[in-house]
Design an enzyme around this catalytic site. Structure first.
Site, mmCIF file in Angstrom:
data_model
loop_
_atom_site.group_PDB
_atom_site.id
_atom_site.type_symbol
_atom_site.label_atom_id
_atom_site.label_comp_id
_atom_site.label_asym_id
_atom_site.label_seq_id
_atom_site.Cartn_x
_atom_site.Cartn_y
_atom_site.Cartn_z
ATOM 1 N N LEU A 9 0.839 -1.196 0.000
ATOM 2 C CA LEU A 9 0.000 0.000 0.000
ATOM 3 C C LEU A 9 0.877 1.249 0.000
ATOM 4 O O LEU A 9 1.668 1.468 0.916
ATOM 5 C CB LEU A 9 -0.916 0.003 1.227
ATOM 6 C CG LEU A 9 -1.727 -1.282 1.446
ATOM 7 C CD1 LEU A 9 -2.696 -1.118 2.600
ATOM 8 C CD2 LEU A 9 -2.466 -1.677 0.165
ATOM 9 N N ARG A 16 2.098 14.934 6.292
ATOM 10 C CA ARG A 16 3.035 15.453 7.290
ATOM 11 C C ARG A 16 4.489 15.458 6.826
ATOM 12 O O ARG A 16 5.371 15.955 7.502
ATOM 13 C CB ARG A 16 2.888 14.657 8.594
ATOM 14 C CG ARG A 16 1.638 15.044 9.362
ATOM 15 C CD ARG A 16 1.345 14.066 10.469
ATOM 16 N NE ARG A 16 0.851 12.789 9.963
ATOM 17 C CZ ARG A 16 0.659 11.710 10.711
ATOM 18 N NH1 ARG A 16 0.961 11.737 11.985
ATOM 19 N NH2 ARG A 16 0.198 10.604 10.175
ATOM 20 N N THR A 79 -7.247 2.090 3.855
ATOM 21 C CA THR A 79 -6.375 0.956 3.513
ATOM 22 C C THR A 79 -7.167 -0.216 2.907
ATOM 23 O O THR A 79 -6.650 -0.930 2.033
ATOM 24 C CB THR A 79 -5.604 0.462 4.754
ATOM 25 O OG1 THR A 79 -6.533 0.278 5.835
ATOM 26 C CG2 THR A 79 -4.543 1.465 5.183
ATOM 27 N N GLU A 156 -8.696 0.899 15.711
ATOM 28 C CA GLU A 156 -7.852 2.038 15.352
ATOM 29 C C GLU A 156 -7.821 3.067 16.479
ATOM 30 O O GLU A 156 -8.769 3.178 17.263
ATOM 31 C CB GLU A 156 -8.376 2.679 14.063
ATOM 32 C CG GLU A 156 -8.180 1.815 12.823
ATOM 33 C CD GLU A 156 -6.732 1.427 12.603
ATOM 34 O OE1 GLU A 156 -5.864 2.311 12.566
ATOM 35 O OE2 GLU A 156 -6.454 0.220 12.461
ATOM 36 N N ASN A 229 5.947 8.833 9.630
ATOM 37 C CA ASN A 229 4.916 9.733 9.112
ATOM 38 C C ASN A 229 5.446 11.147 8.927
ATOM 39 O O ASN A 229 4.906 11.917 8.159
ATOM 40 C CB ASN A 229 3.705 9.747 10.061
ATOM 41 C CG ASN A 229 2.982 8.406 10.054
ATOM 42 O OD1 ASN A 229 2.772 7.819 8.999
ATOM 43 N ND2 ASN A 229 2.632 7.909 11.221
ATOM 44 N N LYS A 352 39.564 11.928 -14.270
ATOM 45 C CA LYS A 352 38.299 11.520 -14.891
ATOM 46 C C LYS A 352 38.555 10.588 -16.064
ATOM 47 O O LYS A 352 39.427 10.872 -16.889
ATOM 48 C CB LYS A 352 37.567 12.764 -15.405
ATOM 49 C CG LYS A 352 36.187 12.453 -15.945
ATOM 50 C CD LYS A 352 35.757 13.388 -17.077
ATOM 51 C CE LYS A 352 36.310 12.951 -18.405
ATOM 52 N NZ LYS A 352 35.787 13.676 -19.552
ATOM 53 N N ALA A 424 59.048 22.445 -17.558
ATOM 54 C CA ALA A 424 58.013 23.180 -16.820
ATOM 55 C C ALA A 424 57.435 24.284 -17.695
ATOM 56 O O ALA A 424 58.153 24.931 -18.462
ATOM 57 C CB ALA A 424 58.608 23.770 -15.551
HETATM 58 C C1 UD1 Z 1 -2.415 1.670 9.509
HETATM 59 C C2 UD1 Z 1 -3.380 0.679 10.179
HETATM 60 C C3 UD1 Z 1 -3.020 0.552 11.645
HETATM 61 C C4 UD1 Z 1 -1.570 0.140 11.801
HETATM 62 C C5 UD1 Z 1 -0.663 1.102 11.044
HETATM 63 C C6 UD1 Z 1 0.743 0.565 11.049
HETATM 64 C C7 UD1 Z 1 -5.537 0.790 9.020
HETATM 65 C C8 UD1 Z 1 -6.922 1.343 9.035
HETATM 66 N N1 UD1 Z 1 -4.724 1.153 10.028
HETATM 67 O O1 UD1 Z 1 -2.640 2.934 10.101
HETATM 68 O O2 UD1 Z 1 -3.853 -0.398 12.268
HETATM 69 O O3 UD1 Z 1 -1.236 0.099 13.165
HETATM 70 O O4 UD1 Z 1 -1.073 1.228 9.687
HETATM 71 O O5 UD1 Z 1 1.625 1.510 10.522
HETATM 72 O O6 UD1 Z 1 -5.219 0.025 8.146
HETATM 73 N N2 UD1 Z 1 -2.805 3.960 1.977
HETATM 74 C C9 UD1 Z 1 -3.283 3.904 0.689
HETATM 75 N N3 UD1 Z 1 -4.520 4.373 0.422
HETATM 76 C C10 UD1 Z 1 -5.336 4.885 1.379
HETATM 77 C C11 UD1 Z 1 -4.848 4.945 2.683
HETATM 78 C C12 UD1 Z 1 -3.588 4.478 2.965
HETATM 79 O O7 UD1 Z 1 -2.584 3.445 -0.198
HETATM 80 O O8 UD1 Z 1 -6.471 5.262 1.039
HETATM 81 C C13 UD1 Z 1 -1.456 3.456 2.271
HETATM 82 C C14 UD1 Z 1 -0.518 4.531 2.789
HETATM 83 O O9 UD1 Z 1 0.217 5.106 1.724
HETATM 84 C C15 UD1 Z 1 0.390 3.752 3.736
HETATM 85 C C16 UD1 Z 1 -0.465 2.583 4.190
HETATM 86 O O10 UD1 Z 1 -1.544 2.498 3.302
HETATM 87 O O11 UD1 Z 1 1.533 3.256 3.072
HETATM 88 C C17 UD1 Z 1 -0.988 2.806 5.616
HETATM 89 O O12 UD1 Z 1 -1.801 3.957 5.609
HETATM 90 P P1 UD1 Z 1 -1.732 5.034 6.759
HETATM 91 O O13 UD1 Z 1 -2.724 6.093 6.453
HETATM 92 O O14 UD1 Z 1 -0.342 5.446 7.022
HETATM 93 O O15 UD1 Z 1 -2.302 4.150 7.979
HETATM 94 P P2 UD1 Z 1 -2.014 4.319 9.495
HETATM 95 O O16 UD1 Z 1 -2.832 5.419 10.045
HETATM 96 O O17 UD1 Z 1 -0.561 4.371 9.734
HETATM 97 CA CA CA Z 2 1.304 4.974 8.564
#
Ligand code: UD1
Ligand code: CA
Length: 462
Positions: A9, A16, A79, A156, A229, A352, A424
């Site tokens: 993902l 941030r 996610t 969460e 983050n 080089k 030289a």
């Molecule tokens: C998520 C988990 C949390 C876990 C944590 C670990 C969920 C709801 N929560 O939270 O339980 O403890 O990771 O780090 O799954 N992403 C997408 N599309 C989206 C949203 C997110 O591709 O619509 C990707 C983000 O780029 C990231 C990953 O999913 O790489 C996790 O997303 P993020 O928003 O960072 O989740 P957390 O709040 O960290």
């Molecule tokens: Ca995260």
């Protein structure tokens, strides 16, 4: 053997980070976070990988071309929604199990992935979440267990009550699913939560309510779950990884008396009894022999160094240095440079696309470009190989044991023979035969009494 794939993902914007690039492109020791995650999956033997992109998708697609399949998530709805974008990829390929990984958790390692898979398969679970116990669980999804201690849900941070917030076993975001179960569970998650997102983590309670077998595998390496983050957290991860690599090298016999500013890529090979001094950055693709002293303030990239060499304040990229060379201070080796054994390059020397033979000395203020230099050559101070005429680059050839006088310009293409000398201040435009001396400057004229006659007096300042 089961046939498995991974879905990473990586669609998030990472607000941030305040970056124009996708969050997973933020670098940890010179390598984007996504590459660390990809490497861990590959190392665990997973070759089929689908990355879900979103924010600035084209940057990631380009970066991953040829290394992973990508699918786009056009809206960031959570996610669970992100994994849904890979449904087509999962359906049309023949996989037994699917590993979900977070692209922003670069410390996930192949051992943890493989151990979790074994746990998942041995117990015939439909879903195995990789969890960890950490000191400060704030921000993570909590692993909730029932009164029997059986894993029953992930809650969460935003939805957690006071008691749940105290749980310090957290969801790493990485989890194994049976493919068919994942596709079915995905179709059942909703966005009924405070954020209005489709949480992948809701699959646990759905599976439990359907009496499906789920489990949480607690990672032995708690660091495996760490994510970044913000750039402050990224710097913390950098520090951890940096020291992990330095400690491994030190335990294998490399001396690093002060680790300040020493950054070494994980792929570096450095032999025992070599000393690395402060401010030294060794990027990818470097191999360094034994008994060398590298640094202070040296930057190497795709460079090899033999045994017993000293590189003091050297910048080298795509270069090879032999044994017992003594380079620096302030030496720049540019691509395609081969420095032989026992060569000396002193202050303000740039080389080089050249070879420099064994025992040659280039001590001060010299540019050697596009040249083939023999063995035992001595360069005086301030020699320039004039390799560019404004249109084309040409080569200089300097034979063994030649002596190039101070401030010589060698106008390429030109050849100086074995044992030949240049006087030289010469500007050499024609080949110099073996054993010859070339003087290519006008003779000095001295005019006696000229000052008294011409009286070019200046006002005295002292
Ligand atoms: C998520 C988990 C949390 C876990 C944590 C670990 C969920 C709801 N929560 O939270 O339980 O403890 O990771 O780090 O799954 N992403 C997408 N599309 C989206 C949203 C997110 O591709 O619509 C990707 C983000 O780029 C990231 C990953 O999913 O790489 C996790 O997303 P993020 O928003 O960072 O989740 P957390 O709040 O960290
Ligand atoms: Ca995260």
């Amino acid at each position: 053997m089961s046939k498995n794939c991974a879905v990473i993902l990586a669609g998030g914007e990472g607000t941030r980070m305040h970056s124009q690039k996708p969050k997973v492109m933020a670098e940890l020791l010179f390598k984007p976070m996504i590459d660390h995650v990809l490497a861990a999956a590959n190392k665990a033997g997973i070759a089929d990988i689908c990355v879900v992109t979103g924010y600035q998708a084209s940057i990631l697609e380009q970066h991953l071309a040829g290394r992973a399949h990508t699918v786009r998530q056009n809206e960031r709805l959570g996610t669970g929604h992100a994994v849904m974008q890979a449904a087509e990829y999962l359906r049309t390929n023949d996989f037994d199990n699917v590993l979900i990984l977070n692209g922003d958790a670069p410390f996930m390692d192949s051992e943890t992935i493989s151990e979790a898979l074994a746990y998942h398969l041995n117990r015939s679970f439909v879903q195995t979440v990789i969890s960890a116990r950490i000191e400060d669980p704030y921000g993570y999804g909590r692993i909730v267990r029932d009164f029997n201690g059986d894993f029953c849900a992930i809650v969460e941070e935003a939805s957690a009550d006071k008691e749940t917030k105290k749980i310090n076993e957290i969801n790493s975001g990485a989890m194994w699913f049976k493919k068919d179960a994942l596709l079915e569970l995905l179709s059942k998650i909703t966005n009924n939560n405070s954020k209005g997102e489709y949480y992948l983590t809701d699959t646990v309670s759905i599976a439990v309510s359907e009496k499906k077998r789920v489990g949480a595998y607690t990672a032995k390496n708690a660091d495996a779950v760490l994510g970044a983050n913000t750039r402050v957290q990224l710097a913390e991860l950098n520090e951890r990884l940096r020291h992990k690599i330095l400690n491994r090298l030190m335990l294998a016999g490399v001396s690093i008396p002060c680790t300040d500013g020493v950054i070494i890529d994980d792929d570096a090979e450095i032999s025992a009894d070599t000393v690395i001094l402060p401010g030294t950055i060794i990027k990818t693709g470097c191999v360094i022999g034994a008994n060398c002293t590298i640094g202070p303030n040296t930057v190497l990239y795709k460079t090899t160094v033999g045994n017993g060499s000293t590189l003091n304040q050297v910048q080298a990229e795509q270069a090879a240095v032999g044994d017992n060379a003594n380079l620096g201070p302030f030496v720049h080796l540019r691509p395609n440079t081969v420095i032989g054994n026992a060569v000396h390059c002193g202050n303000f020397v740039e080389v080089k696309n050249s070879t420099v033979g064994d025992h040659t000395s280039v001590s001060h203020l010299t540019y050697v470009g596009d040249s083939d230099v023999g063995k035992g050559v001595n360069f005086g101070c301030g020699v320039v190989t004039v390799n560019f005429n404004g249109k084309t680059k040409n080569r200089c050839v300097i034979g063994d044991d030649a002596f190039i006088g101070c401030n010589t310009n060698l106008i390429a293409p030109v050849k100086v023979g074995d044992r030949a000398y240049t006087a030289a201040g010469s500007t050499v435009t024609e080949d110099v035969p073996d054993d010859a001396l070339a003087i290519a400057r006008s003779r000095q004229t001295t005019k006696a009494g000229w000052v008294i006659k011409r009286k070019p007096y200046r006002e005295k300042k002292y």
